[in-house]
Each structure stands twice: as C-alpha cells, then as structure tokens.
Design a protein around this motif. Sequence first.
Motif, short mmCIF file in Angstrom:
data_model
loop_
_atom_site.label_atom_id
_atom_site.label_comp_id
_atom_site.label_asym_id
_atom_site.label_seq_id
_atom_site.Cartn_x
_atom_site.Cartn_y
_atom_site.Cartn_z
N LYS B 298 -3.09 2.21 -9.88
CA LYS B 298 -4.27 1.75 -9.14
C LYS B 298 -3.86 1.07 -7.83
O LYS B 298 -4.50 1.25 -6.80
N ILE B 300 -1.34 1.76 -6.02
CA ILE B 300 -0.99 2.81 -5.06
C ILE B 300 -2.24 3.50 -4.53
O ILE B 300 -2.49 3.53 -3.32
N VAL B 301 -3.03 4.05 -5.44
CA VAL B 301 -4.05 5.01 -4.98
C VAL B 301 -5.31 4.35 -4.45
O VAL B 301 -6.07 4.99 -3.73
N THR B 302 -5.53 3.07 -4.78
CA THR B 302 -6.73 2.43 -4.23
C THR B 302 -6.42 1.50 -3.07
O THR B 302 -7.35 0.98 -2.45
N ARG B 303 -5.12 1.29 -2.76
CA ARG B 303 -4.84 0.36 -1.67
C ARG B 303 -3.64 0.73 -0.80
O ARG B 303 -3.47 0.16 0.26
N ARG B 304 -2.83 1.68 -1.25
CA ARG B 304 -1.57 1.89 -0.52
C ARG B 304 -1.19 3.36 -0.36
O ARG B 304 -0.01 3.69 -0.33
N MET B 305 -2.16 4.23 -0.28
CA MET B 305 -1.85 5.66 -0.18
C MET B 305 -2.58 6.28 1.01
O MET B 305 -3.76 6.02 1.22
N TYR B 306 -1.87 7.09 1.75
CA TYR B 306 -2.50 7.80 2.86
C TYR B 306 -3.42 8.89 2.32
O TYR B 306 -3.25 9.36 1.20
N VAL B 307 -4.36 9.31 3.14
CA VAL B 307 -5.32 10.34 2.73
C VAL B 307 -4.61 11.67 2.45
O VAL B 307 -5.13 12.54 1.76
N ASP B 323 -1.50 -4.36 0.92
CA ASP B 323 -2.75 -3.63 0.71
C ASP B 323 -3.42 -3.28 2.04
O ASP B 323 -3.49 -4.10 2.95
N TYR B 324 -3.91 -2.08 2.11
CA TYR B 324 -4.71 -1.58 3.23
C TYR B 324 -3.92 -1.51 4.54
O TYR B 324 -4.50 -1.43 5.61
N LEU B 326 -1.98 0.92 6.34
CA LEU B 326 -1.61 2.34 6.36
C LEU B 326 -1.69 2.89 7.79
O LEU B 326 -2.54 3.73 8.11
N GLY B 539 -12.38 6.05 5.41
CA GLY B 539 -11.47 5.13 4.75
C GLY B 539 -12.17 3.84 4.36
O GLY B 539 -13.21 3.48 4.94
N HIS B 540 -11.62 3.17 3.39
CA HIS B 540 -12.15 1.87 2.96
C HIS B 540 -12.29 0.93 4.17
O HIS B 540 -11.43 0.94 5.05
#
Lengths: 650, 650
Positions: B298, B300-307, B323-324, B326, B539-540
């Motif tokens: 979580k 990784i994929v909700t805060r630290r992953m490129y699209v 977090d966030y 990127l 993006g978020h």
Amino acid sequence: MSQQRSSVLSLKGVRIQDPFWSEYIRLVRDVVVPYQWDALNDRVPGAEPSRAIRNFKIAAGEETGEFYGMVFQDSDVAKWLEAVGYLLQTEPDPDLEQVADAVIDLIAKAQREDGYVNTYYLLKEPGREWTNLSECHELYTAGHLIEGAVAYYQATGKRKILDAVCRLADHIDSVFGPEPDKIRGYDGHQEIELALVKLYHATGEARYLRLSRFFLDERGREPHFYDREYERRGRTNHWGSDFMITKRSYSQAHAPIREQESAEGHSVRLVYMCAAMADIAAETGDEGLLEACRRLWKSIVTRRMYVTGGIGSMAQEESFTLDYDLPSDTAYAETCASIGLIFFAQRMLNIEPDSRYADVMERALYNTVLGGMSKDGRHFFYVNPLELWPDACGKNHAYDHVKPVRQGWFGCACCPPNVARLLASLGQYLYTVKDRSVNAHLYVGGEADIEVGGQRIRFKQQSELPWEGRVRFELEVESESDFTLALRIPEWSGAAVIRLNGELYDAETANGYALIRRWWKSGDQVELVLPMDVLRIKGHPLLRDTVGKTALQRGPLVYCLEEADNGKNLQGLFLPSRSEAISEFDPNTLGGVQVIRMDAQRLSEKDWGEELYRRDADTSFEPAALTFVPYYAWANRGVGEMAVWVKEKA
Amino acid sequence: MSQQRSSVLSLKGVRIQDPFWSEYIRLVRDVVVPYQWDALNDRVPGAEPSRAIRNFKIAAGEETGEFYGMVFQDSDVAKWLEAVGYLLQTEPDPDLEQVADAVIDLIAKAQREDGYVNTYYLLKEPGREWTNLSECHELYTAGHLIEGAVAYYQATGKRKILDAVCRLADHIDSVFGPEPDKIRGYDGHQEIELALVKLYHATGEARYLRLSRFFLDERGREPHFYDREYERRGRTNHWGSDFMITKRSYSQAHAPIREQESAEGHSVRLVYMCAAMADIAAETGDEGLLEACRRLWKSIVTRRMYVTGGIGSMAQEESFTLDYDLPSDTAYAETCASIGLIFFAQRMLNIEPDSRYADVMERALYNTVLGGMSKDGRHFFYVNPLELWPDACGKNHAYDHVKPVRQGWFGCACCPPNVARLLASLGQYLYTVKDRSVNAHLYVGGEADIEVGGQRIRFKQQSELPWEGRVRFELEVESESDFTLALRIPEWSGAAVIRLNGELYDAETANGYALIRRWWKSGDQVELVLPMDVLRIKGHPLLRDTVGKTALQRGPLVYCLEEADNGKNLQGLFLPSRSEAISEFDPNTLGGVQVIRMDAQRLSEKDWGEELYRRDADTSFEPAALTFVPYYAWANRGVGEMAVWVKEKA
C-alpha cells in the motif's frame, strides 16, 4: 582615459537615512561585522574555527602553528576589512578603526619583502606560489585584500594597507604579463580584475589597469593556461579531481571573453568577471569589450535569471545551466551571485544609464540579497530557492543544497561578509553622474553630495519604498545650477507622476529615466509618485517551470506564499486569472510588511480516496483566502512550505 | 504447509503465442541472451570488459589471472543462466543447452569443497568470506546462482547445478543462523531470501525455507548486525564510505521488517525483500508477515509509484524518498525496480487474488519494463523518466542519471539481464490457481496447461491487447470439470462484456475478477470485451508534480507526447478539459502502434518579445493537433523531448 565612464561617487558623500534600509545597515554595523570579527578570531561558541587571523599571526611570526582552513581563508579577513572601510566612510568609529589598524599591522607584518602575501602559500606551500592558479584562488585572495585596502584607505586616508597592497600588486605585475619571462596566466576565480581597477582609481597608477586588462584578455586563450601550468607543476590537483582544470566553462575559461556568447559556469565568477570587463570597457573605451558585456548581460537577464534576481540554476558547480532552465525548487541562486550581478549592473549604469540595468539591480537587491539575511543579522541563506517543500529536504537528495531556514555564520562562509560589504556600501549604488546629468537609480532616503559641473549639489531624498511608491527630493545648491535630474521610472511602476515644487511636471523620458533639466536652486523640490499596483508576473513561454503560473510583484518586491499564512500543500492552490489583489500594510506580520491578499481556489482532497491515480477524477476546488508576503522575508516563522510561482486558473 | 498459497504454475505448461509479446520473447531468445553471452565472454567490440566467465575460469584453475569487476560480478552469469533456463522451459534448444552445461561445469569446478562459490572472495579476498555482508552482496550473488540453477533444473531436469547450489545453500545454512556459533546476519542486498524459497520448491527441503525466514526476521534487529560485523572486521569499508553501514534504511535494515511502515531506501532491494516476505507468508501462514506485505504494498502503490509503474524517486541511493514525491523529470524509476514490483505483485496474487495487484503488475510490465528495452533488443534504459528535456541533459547535473536514449548493454549492467529473465518467464505471470479457481491476470495469447482439482485443463487464449480489449478463451478438458474461471476486469476497462459460447454471460465479480463457474467441457469458449476508452488520468492532489495536469491511458498503456510528433517545448501544451481523444492504429508510427490524437492549445511565443518576465502578459494560445504514443515506445526516433503529464486547461 575615456569619456564613456561616469564619475565614481564617493560613499563618503552619501548618508542613508531611510525607514527601510537604515535598519539593515545598522545590523551590519552592530551585529554582522562584530560577529564576523569574533568568528575570524575563533570566539564564536559552537562554530567551526576560522583561524583566519591566527594564520596571519603565524605568518607574521607572532605565533607558531600551522595554516588552517581553505586555500582562500585570507579573503575572509579582507572582506571584513572592506566592510569596515565602508562603515567608516559613512560614520566614524574610532574603536573599530583601532581594531582594523591592528589587523592592517598584522597583514603588513605577514607580507613578504617582495610584496607577496597569502598565508596558505607562506605557511603551507612556500616555494609553490603561482603554480596552481586554476584551482587555488591565489589572485582571488589578493583581489579581496586590494578591495579591502582601497575601502579602508578611502575611509581613513591612511596609506599603510594601500601601500601594502600596491606592493602586492606590483609583485603580481612582476610575475604575470605578456613578456616571455612572466606567466601568461590568470586566476580560476575572477576577482583580481575588478580589484585592480579599484586600485587604479585609488592610486591613479595605470599599470594596475593594464594588468587587469591583461588578465581579462588572457582568459580562455589557446594553448590553454590551465594545461600549461598543470604540466609545469607535474599534474597535481589541489581538490582531488582535475575538474577545475578540464571543465573550462566552470571558470569562464572555455573561450576568450570577447567570444563568450552566454553566461556559463560558476555564477559568481561570471558576474565578477563581467563587472571587471565593464570597468575596463569604461576606462578604455573598448567597444568590443562593451559589446561582450552587453551580450553576457542579455544572456543572464533575458534567459538565465530568476524573477527574484537570483542566478545559477544548479547546485552542482554553483552554476548556470542553459537558457530557460530555471527550476524553482532545486534553484541555487546563491546570495553572492546576486551581489555580483549588482556589481555588474552598477558598472553598466556607469557606462550607459539605462533603467533596465537598475531594474535588475533593484530586483536582485530587494529580493535575493535581502532575503539572504535574517532580521537578526545572524542567519543567512547561501541558496535561495523559489519554492520549498521542507518535508522533502533530507529525504530527496535533489534538495540537499536547500536549507529550509537561514543558517548560522559558518553554515555558509562566503555569503554573509558579501552581504555585509554590499549593504555597508549601498550608498554607492543610488546615483551615477555623467556630464551634467545625475541619474537616480535606487530610491533610498538620505543625503547625497554630488559634484555636477564643478558644483557640489546636495540631494536630500525621502522614500517610502518598498511599501509605497512616493519619493521626494529636495536640492541644495551653492548657486543656481543647470543640470538634469534623471529619475528612474521602474519597470514595476504604473504611470509615474512628477511634481516640481508642487506643480505637475511633464517630463521627457530617455532610457527609462524621467528627465528634469533646469536651473536648480536651493529648496527645489521634486516629488515622484510611482503607482504600485500588484502585478501578475508571467514567465517567458520557454521557461518550463513557470508556464501556467503567475508570480505577484508589488513595487520592487516579489511575493511568495508561505505555509504560515496559507497552510500546507501550496501546490494545490490556483489563482483565478481575474481575482482581485488587495495590498495592505500588516503590522502584525513579520514585524510589519505590506501583504497581498487574494481569493483563490484550493484543489480539494476531500473526495479523492486513497488511490494515487484516478481515471474518473472530477477535480473539485474549495475557496481559499490567500496571503502573500514579500519573498525577502520568507522563512522567518519557522520551517514551512514556500512558493513564488502559483498556478493560474482560467 | 499452508492452505493460503496458490499452486505454482510451471512455465513449461505455458506457451505464449501472442501478436504483441511473442516478438519480445523472440528478441530475448535471438538477441538478448546471445548478446549477453558474448558480453560475459568479452566478445562485444567496444564494450567494457565483463570477465565474468573468465573469473570463473580462474577460480576453476583453468586460467591464471586476477579477479575483475564488481564484487557481485558472478550474478551476471547467474542471471544469464536463469534466462536460459526459462527459454529452455518453453522451447528446447540443444545448442544453448550445451553452452549452459559448459558454464555449469565451470561453476561446479570453481566451487569449493565446502560448497562455497563466489569468485570475488575466492580470488581476491580468500579467508574474508562472510565478513562484509552489508556492503559486498555475497548472499545476493548466491541468491542469483540459486535462481539460475532452479530455472535450469526445471527446464532440463539435470541436477548438476541444482546439487551445486544445494551445497552452497547448505554451506550458507552452516554459517548463518540463530545458533551461538553462527552469524546472526543477513545481506545488504536482499535476494537470497526469495531464491531460497525457490530452492525449497525445487527440492522440498524445508531448511531452505527456514533459512530464508531467518534472514528476513533477523533484518533490522538491534543490536545491529551491520555494526557488529563492522567492528569484527576492523571497521573497513568496501566502497570507501560507511554509508551502507550507517544508513540503515538504504537496505531496509532500519527496523525489523514487520515494523516497517513505508517503502524506504533502495527500491530494488525493497521489492525483492517484499517478494520474499510474501513467499514466506504464503508458505507459513504468518498473518503478521502478510500484514506487513500489505502495508508495504500500500505504501508503494498509493503513495510512491509513478503512473508508469516505476518506483524510486531519486537517483541518489536509487531510492524511495517520501510520500507523494514523484518528480517526472528527475525520476529514477529503475527498470529492475519495476521488475521487482512485478515479483512482489505475483506473490501477492498467489496469496490473495485481487485485481489491484494484477493492475499494478500490468502497469509496470507494459510501461516501465517494456519501455526499458529498445525494439532491437540491444539498448536499454536503466532510468525511466516521465519527462525529458534533452537539452538539459549534460548541462543541468540534476539530470546526470537520465539518458535521452537507451544505452548499449554495458551502460547499465543489471537491467538488461533482468528484463531478459522476466520476459523469458512471462508465462508464469498470467494465471494463478487456487482450490477450484483459475484466475487469469494478464491477457497474453497462447496455451496454458493448468491442473485444477486433479485434472489438467488447457486454456487457449487469444488476446488483442494492448491495442484492443478483446480476449478469447477456449478450453480443453479431459472430462467435464467443475471450476471457476476468474477473469480480471482491469481498472482501465469500461463495462466489460462476457460471452460464454456466444451467449451474453452475466458474471458475478469478486475482488476485481468476473467469475464463471460451471461444468466446463472441451470447446467451451469465453469471449471477454474490455472497452478501451482513452482515459484522462489525474494524480492525487498531494502529488506535487501532477496537479493541474493529466496523463492519457488506453488499456494498460500510458501515453506520452514526443517531440517527434509534436515539436519542441512540450511544456507549453495545454489539453482543454473537454477535448475529444481519437485513438487509431497507425502502422507508420513506431512500427505500428495505437496512437491518440487530440486537439489542444499551445502557448504562443509570437508576441512575447525577449523579456524573461512580463507584467502585462496576455497569455495567448495557438491550436495544436497533438499525437500521443505509448510510453513504452518512446525514444525510438532519436533524441527529443517527452512528457507523460500534460497541463490541463479549463
């Protein structure tokens, strides 16, 4: 030698009395310079030792021990002396003068018979003098000694340090030059060039001017001096890599200076070099050199300068990068570089009064330079970003050079004394005189005695800058005098209004200056009103960082958003393109500053959920009442986010 | 040992026949693996020598000389062997097998009596084995040897290399463990942990599983192993700084793995570790460990992953940041890290089929991993930025890690073999089986023989991905069989339509899969239609880099703008928020890809002039007809700008 140059204003003739600036100058006098003196003598608890004074004592035979510090450690003493010289030019201070005289005695005692003085080489590498110019700042250090000596001599009339640096300069002149028995070289860090021009002005000795010009003209020629001295000294490095030898553009030695098309390399070195080029162009009437100055100026200000007057886009090599590359968050924008840009601007104004030079000078002064120092005079920024996300500092190493708050003295050893010497000599930047014209460039209250056409005129100035655009001059003349008062109309001003003795005056303008030519008599009053609207600044479309964004400016001040006023996540704020800006003086913010308030919109996170990316996201906004504060005052309320450029929304 | 785990699919049972993927697998077979073999043997003209095979020859006594290369040089041979193993599992190749057998003989000959093998230590630091785990990748290298051995054994049934790595693992087991006479330690670079689980699967020997778990559980405990071994070996460093010893989070050793709340440090190490954690959780039913996997997933994929499925926001330390954070332009997003993320996703799918794992697996595969290799199989990206301004590369050192075009093999020695082994084993990632349910995660054409409830079922799949969302299955069963076929409905899909033997089928869904449970008979056909609209991804709101921007995605493919189609200065392009996207297959672009065309607006420079900043700028726009291409295919048409995220305009 030439008619191009305006006469140099003596700082002694200018007394600053200004509600905004006097406090900064007081800080330099009461806090910065005494603190620096303690630092030079290793009396600042908790700070890294400087040992700069001790190095001189050892070299003078007064103490025993080893050299300590950087190869250019002496320059810290020199910059202190220079600031002291400026302070003494504007206000006597016998105690300070006594301290300075003792330092001068020490320097003179450390100086070698032949005029050479540099404690690093005297103590650590005797016999290796002048073998590593590309890396070791030997002429740079000499240049600062000369600047300090000239300032002190001009303040006190005492010749001891001036004579000492003349012997030093004469020694340098005996070592460097085009003759076959001399070194055809120059320093890796430009500084000696502009210092020698100052020494020429102080002494009238043309050989110093010639030597300065030699250093400039030699720079970047092939076969390359850096290679030649590298081979000669047996391929040794001072810093552990041959970067400073091989990356020629780092020190603007990649091409002869007249052939350099753009501002490259270490930004401080570039602007120090440009200042000297302008000096020499002014003194010699060298049109080719002046053209090179204009070209490099244009390269900086039209393609490589932050809206805050900062220069140098990257931390690595403290350097320019390429056109239109001005990242806000990873900016370097060293305080010293903006100071050097002011030096360059001042010299160009001396040659050709054009308000565009003064606009940049003002921009750098009121934003980056002023922002470089805290309100207590004890903390400084070396690096001046235009956007800060403090959470990322220390976590994303791209920001390792960025400090979220100003650091104590020894966090950055070169910028604080540079700020001190600039502010202490601010009076030199306000006016230039040429023929029968006095150009007022910066509006700073106080009195200036200026000689025009053989007569001494006193200009009394009152200024409400930077908060309001009202400026008032009153003149005192010995007898009626015919000359032009040229008042700069800043780029930020609305339609300026001028009143002469209470009557509206319809002035012609030339090169950005409103011209008032008349027979002046004592008591004549000029009032200048420069409307200060809040300006929405846009960056050039090729500036990647600013497309779709706007920055606010009012008067000379660029504004920013801070977390203290606007909460976190400044990236989610949008300025509606027609939103009204209300400016007001807020005595409760940052000790009293003009703030700008604006209704804006904040990207809402409320309904987003935890997905990082969404395909069906309907962007929703909440109203946000924003407060902008002057950029120079940022980071005085703890650690928080900051942004100069804010997104726009149609 | 547990019921949680799905059974492992043998790659041998999967034959990929897919218009899109077969070509990539052919490239691995015909180009990448042979090229790598030449590289390992120093037969690539112009490339830096590898000497990896020669190191083994010296260690085996067949040649004389010194060790050459990195401390983990052996792993290049191991990864090659692993890719060979996968290739042989899917298609026999006697010549290739012969070459591999010779390599295996060589490795076995180099192996010490006690099972130890690592040419760096055998040749360069004999007697210093197991003294510097934090820095020297000794268990990492062993892990790759084990992975290679298992793959080769599974392909050929030949035990020689399997027996060799069992002896190696047994040796490791005799050195490491909780007993007082053993080292309570673990490797700085995780890899041995997941390799030991594979060895356990291949051999059934539970001690390998136990050893893997020991390494995981020991990690990050206090008193810290890195300190203990550092003291024990006399405070020496392999890499010239103590960074790898003191910065614990770099190797995820800052806390016990069950207490780690977020994805920190070197991104490849993190995902390799997570893959092993999931393996152990699956094998042992350890709920706490599974919870830790979910938590790190979580993070990784909700805060630290490129699209694009890239991970690792910074070049320094090849690492996660916060977090966030990127950034598109300075992204690291190492190809290997996305491969490791796929490993992690695959293991989580084995534990708990949930389409969110498969969505990320697909995102990483089709975008970052595929983008890591050129169409000729000879050039690779190590770093996968989401935005490129090539002019700045080499000039702004913030981009020193970014290459504007894919580099030859030795520009990046770790990613190419990792791409090769992933693509060669792609068949392992398509399906999982649990109880009486077969989950289809990736839609890749071909045949898969899968055992469900004791019966071998053949799934024949045809897929039009990534260009169109039509997938067709035909089943062959030995006799009618009752099980569930669970078809993943990707996050990018519109309302999916399923036809069973031509009839609309109204499927229940669970965890993102459409469930078709029935008594299947041979010839049953399932057709799945996944509408592929062009999606405007946001993006978020806390993602600083993407606020006010949009990225286009269609099916699993993220798109980008390239200079080749859209000219320079992509930063000046704005997508009107309601502009229509037209997708079409263009046989003339990049060898035939689905492109997206959209009318947009371009910030005009026409009337700007040369000022860098303007106060009165009326932003004006010109129409611009944009073409987006799949991100994976970028940088195949020379050097040019690229951008995934594009500004939006109301």
